[in-house]
Design an enzyme around this catalytic site. Structure first.
Site, PDB file in Angstrom:
ATOM      1  N   CYS A   1       7.051  53.328 101.732  1.00 31.45           N
ATOM      2  CA  CYS A   1       6.481  53.777 100.449  1.00 31.45           C
ATOM      3  C   CYS A   1       4.993  53.449 100.353  1.00 31.45           C
ATOM      4  O   CYS A   1       4.338  53.865  99.390  1.00 31.45           O
ATOM      5  CB  CYS A   1       7.220  53.137  99.287  1.00 31.45           C
ATOM      6  SG  CYS A   1       8.993  53.360  99.383  1.00 31.45           S
TER       7      CYS A   1
ATOM      8  N   HIS B   1       8.020  59.144  92.109  1.00 33.42           N
ATOM      9  CA  HIS B   1       7.734  58.390  93.337  1.00 33.42           C
ATOM     10  C   HIS B   1       8.062  59.212  94.582  1.00 33.42           C
ATOM     11  O   HIS B   1       9.039  58.918  95.276  1.00 33.42           O
ATOM     12  CB  HIS B   1       8.536  57.074  93.288  1.00 33.42           C
ATOM     13  CG  HIS B   1       8.267  56.121  94.402  1.00 33.42           C
ATOM     14  ND1 HIS B   1       7.085  56.085  95.120  1.00 33.42           N
ATOM     15  CD2 HIS B   1       9.057  55.139  94.937  1.00 33.42           C
ATOM     16  CE1 HIS B   1       7.158  55.134  96.038  1.00 33.42           C
ATOM     17  NE2 HIS B   1       8.346  54.551  95.954  1.00 33.42           N
TER      18      HIS B   1
HETATM   19  N1  COA Z   1      14.856  57.496  85.896  1.00 34.15           N
HETATM   20  C1  COA Z   1      15.168  58.279  84.818  1.00 34.15           C
HETATM   21  N2  COA Z   1      16.034  59.314  84.887  1.00 34.15           N
HETATM   22  C2  COA Z   1      16.571  59.582  86.088  1.00 34.15           C
HETATM   23  C3  COA Z   1      16.287  58.829  87.235  1.00 34.15           C
HETATM   24  C4  COA Z   1      15.402  57.758  87.100  1.00 34.15           C
HETATM   25  N3  COA Z   1      15.084  56.996  88.153  1.00 34.15           N
HETATM   26  N4  COA Z   1      16.958  59.345  88.292  1.00 34.15           N
HETATM   27  C5  COA Z   1      17.648  60.393  87.817  1.00 34.15           C
HETATM   28  N5  COA Z   1      17.412  60.536  86.499  1.00 34.15           N
HETATM   29  C6  COA Z   1      18.013  61.511  85.587  1.00 34.15           C
HETATM   30  C7  COA Z   1      17.960  62.919  86.129  1.00 34.15           C
HETATM   31  O1  COA Z   1      16.811  63.604  85.684  1.00 34.15           O
HETATM   32  C8  COA Z   1      19.237  63.510  85.569  1.00 34.15           C
HETATM   33  O2  COA Z   1      18.999  63.848  84.213  1.00 34.15           O
HETATM   34  P1  COA Z   1      19.666  65.156  83.559  1.00 34.15           P
HETATM   35  O3  COA Z   1      21.145  64.906  83.653  1.00 34.15           O
HETATM   36  O4  COA Z   1      19.132  65.143  82.168  1.00 34.15           O
HETATM   37  O5  COA Z   1      19.207  66.290  84.407  1.00 34.15           O
HETATM   38  C9  COA Z   1      20.218  62.355  85.570  1.00 34.15           C
HETATM   39  O6  COA Z   1      19.391  61.172  85.512  1.00 34.15           O
HETATM   40  C10 COA Z   1      21.087  62.288  86.812  1.00 34.15           C
HETATM   41  O7  COA Z   1      20.276  62.526  87.940  1.00 34.15           O
HETATM   42  P2  COA Z   1      20.778  62.367  89.419  1.00 34.15           P
HETATM   43  O8  COA Z   1      19.753  63.016  90.319  1.00 34.15           O
HETATM   44  O9  COA Z   1      22.217  62.814  89.542  1.00 34.15           O
HETATM   45  O10 COA Z   1      20.708  60.797  89.617  1.00 34.15           O
HETATM   46  P3  COA Z   1      21.270  59.990  90.815  1.00 34.15           P
HETATM   47  O11 COA Z   1      22.374  59.153  90.280  1.00 34.15           O
HETATM   48  O12 COA Z   1      21.524  60.853  92.010  1.00 34.15           O
HETATM   49  O13 COA Z   1      20.013  59.065  91.201  1.00 34.15           O
HETATM   50  C11 COA Z   1      19.016  56.909  91.242  1.00 34.15           C
HETATM   51  C12 COA Z   1      19.605  58.044  90.372  1.00 34.15           C
HETATM   52  C13 COA Z   1      18.513  55.815  90.330  1.00 34.15           C
HETATM   53  C14 COA Z   1      20.076  56.362  92.164  1.00 34.15           C
HETATM   54  C15 COA Z   1      17.836  57.498  92.084  1.00 34.15           C
HETATM   55  O14 COA Z   1      16.855  57.973  91.206  1.00 34.15           O
HETATM   56  C16 COA Z   1      17.272  56.480  93.026  1.00 34.15           C
HETATM   57  O15 COA Z   1      17.796  56.248  94.107  1.00 34.15           O
HETATM   58  N6  COA Z   1      16.126  55.855  92.695  1.00 34.15           N
HETATM   59  C17 COA Z   1      15.509  54.858  93.527  1.00 34.15           C
HETATM   60  C18 COA Z   1      14.587  55.475  94.517  1.00 34.15           C
HETATM   61  C19 COA Z   1      14.097  54.486  95.532  1.00 34.15           C
HETATM   62  O16 COA Z   1      14.816  53.616  95.984  1.00 34.15           O
HETATM   63  N7  COA Z   1      12.835  54.619  95.940  1.00 34.15           N
HETATM   64  C20 COA Z   1      12.252  53.741  96.908  1.00 34.15           C
HETATM   65  C21 COA Z   1      11.866  52.494  96.262  1.00 34.15           C
HETATM   66  S1  COA Z   1      11.442  51.210  97.396  1.00 34.15           S
END
Ligand code: COA
Length: 388
Positions: free
Chosen positions: A87, A336
């Site tokens: 990242c 991100h």
């Molecule tokens: N913050 C706010 N809303 C989020 C979100 C987040 N991080 N991630 C997803 N959403 C929302 C989506 O827009 C969607 O909304 P909607 O239903 O109104 O359309 C809903 O939540 C579900 O989205 P979805 O894509 O199915 O979520 P998910 O469960 O597949 O993924 C996380 C959610 C948190 C697991 C994912 O965002 C993630 O892995 N984040 C971390 C990324 C990471 O690790 N980056 C590297 C860092 S070192």
């Protein structure tokens, strides 16, 4: 070593961008930066691009040449190099571009960052990201980045009494700032209760403690300071650059509540800039999870270790606070797209220092800092910039 200026910035919208490809994104950001700087293709000496895992996300490697090609720079045959540091790929690309201009090897350099993450399903994105953790000691046993930061969060709560509410305040603030940023992934106001009640991802972190999976790109144009005025009057000087590393796996660290790479990289950058943390007017820090912003403000020296949660709760890092942090909305709300993040942070600081950040403008900002982390903190790049 020559002084180096940033003379142009370009950024795309961040989000789930179904209608834009990897190459559309980076060419859009690059073109915007070139127009902003007032340079032409023939002025460009080299191109650097940060991207973490395009091979897995979109099936494309050899990104340096691809970016030169899709930006119409292929016929100029300039050196085009891709940098990878998880990242922190964007921040590292900026540092390499900076070094190349400072050394005198290149004059005008384009540096970009890009990631297109939403073409794979969510679970696959998590697995791709986890490749930046230690495969033998962490990822093999099923630990993902939310899991690693959850362990850090638990320890921070235990050591310093940091609360869930304080972590949630980071997300609330960054979503509030994101509302003011037209390029942000999310334009949605949230409350502490929303964060606490959103689905659990890795205890104690919930969905709204996490940065999202995003697409996006950003680009900057660098030039030697003494040539910058040939192109533009909007000049921001890079006054400090630092980079450091740490053990890849959490268990190799003396204290998982301190990211030593942040401490060391910022020490280098502050020393070169000749400033102290209290001199920073605005900062873009790596809030991949809410606890990460708390660690960042401690490890960068804005507050004492253990006092980050309290500082956020008391409003110190809000737009009108003592040290505004993540006016762009941060990774949490701006989004991100991992390879783009370090460049997007620098683009935000340049806009802030030029007084062009619109409704999210930090008043009288003259010195800004960017903090870009790779993985759970095994890499860190810090840049300090000043408007002149
Ligand atoms: N913050 C706010 N809303 C989020 C979100 C987040 N991080 N991630 C997803 N959403 C929302 C989506 O827009 C969607 O909304 P909607 O239903 O109104 O359309 C809903 O939540 C579900 O989205 P979805 O894509 O199915 O979520 P998910 O469960 O597949 O993924 C996380 C959610 C948190 C697991 C994912 O965002 C993630 O892995 N984040 C971390 C990324 C990471 O690790 N980056 C590297 C860092 S070192």
């Amino acid at each position: 070593m020559r002084d180096v200026a940033i003379i142009g910035v370009g950024i795309t919208k961040f989000g789930e961008l179904w209608d834009k490809s990897f190459r559309n994104l980076i060419s859009e950001a690059g073109t915007k930066a070139i127009l902003d700087a007032g340079i032409e293709g023939k002025d460009i000496d080299a191109l650097y691009v940060g991207s973490m895992s395009p091979g897995r996300f979109v099936g494309q490697e050899h990104i340096g040449a691809l970016v030169a090609d899709c930006s119409g720079l292929d016929t100029l045959h300039i050196p085009a190099t891709r940098i990878e540091g998880a990242c922190a790929s964007g921040g590292m690309a900026l540092r390499q571009a900076y070094i190349s201009v400072a050394s005198g090897i290149n004059d005008i350099v384009v540096v970009g960052g890009v990631e297109k993450m939403t073409d794979v399903v969510g679970g696959e994105a998590t697995n791709i990201l986890a490749m930046a953790a230690d495969q033998e000691w962490e990822a093999f046993f099923g630990v993902t980045f939310p899991g690693l930061y959850a362990m850090i969060a638990r320890r921070h709560m235990y050591e310093y009494g940091t609360t869930r509410e304080q972590m949630a305040e980071v997300a609330v603030k960054n979503h509030e700032n994101g509302l003011l940023n037209p390029n942000a992934h999310f334009h949605r106001k949230i409350t502490v209760e929303d964060v606490l009640n959103s689905p659990k991802v890795a205890d104690p972190l919930t969905l709204l403690d996490c940065s999202p999976i995003s697409d996006g790109a950003a680009a900057l144009i660098l030039a030697p300071l003494d040539e910058a005025r040939k192109y533009t009057d909007k000049i921001v000087k890079i006054i400090g650059s630092g980079q450091a590393s740490d053990s890849l796996a959490l268990h190799g660290r003396e204290d998982i509540c301190t990211l030593r790479a942040t401490v060391e990289a910022s020490k280098q950058a502050y020393k070169q800039a000749g400033i102290e943390p209290k001199d920073v007017d605005v900062a873009e820090v790596h809030d991949c999870f809410t606890i990460a912003e708390i660690l960042a403000i401690e490890d960068l020296g804005f507050v004492k270790k253990g006092e980050g949660g309290k500082a956020v709760e008391e409003g110190m890092t809000r737009l009108d606070g003592e040290i505004p942090v993540n006016p762009s909305g941060g990774l949490k709300a701006k989004g991100h797209p991992v390879g783009a993040t370090g460049i997007a942070q620098a683009a935000e600081i340049v806009l802030q220092l030029r007084g062009e950040a619109g409704k999210r403008q930090v008043k009288d900002a003259e010195i800004g800092l960017t903090h870009n982390i790779g993985g759970s903190g095994a890499s860190c790049v810090v840049h300090i910039m000043e408007v002149i």
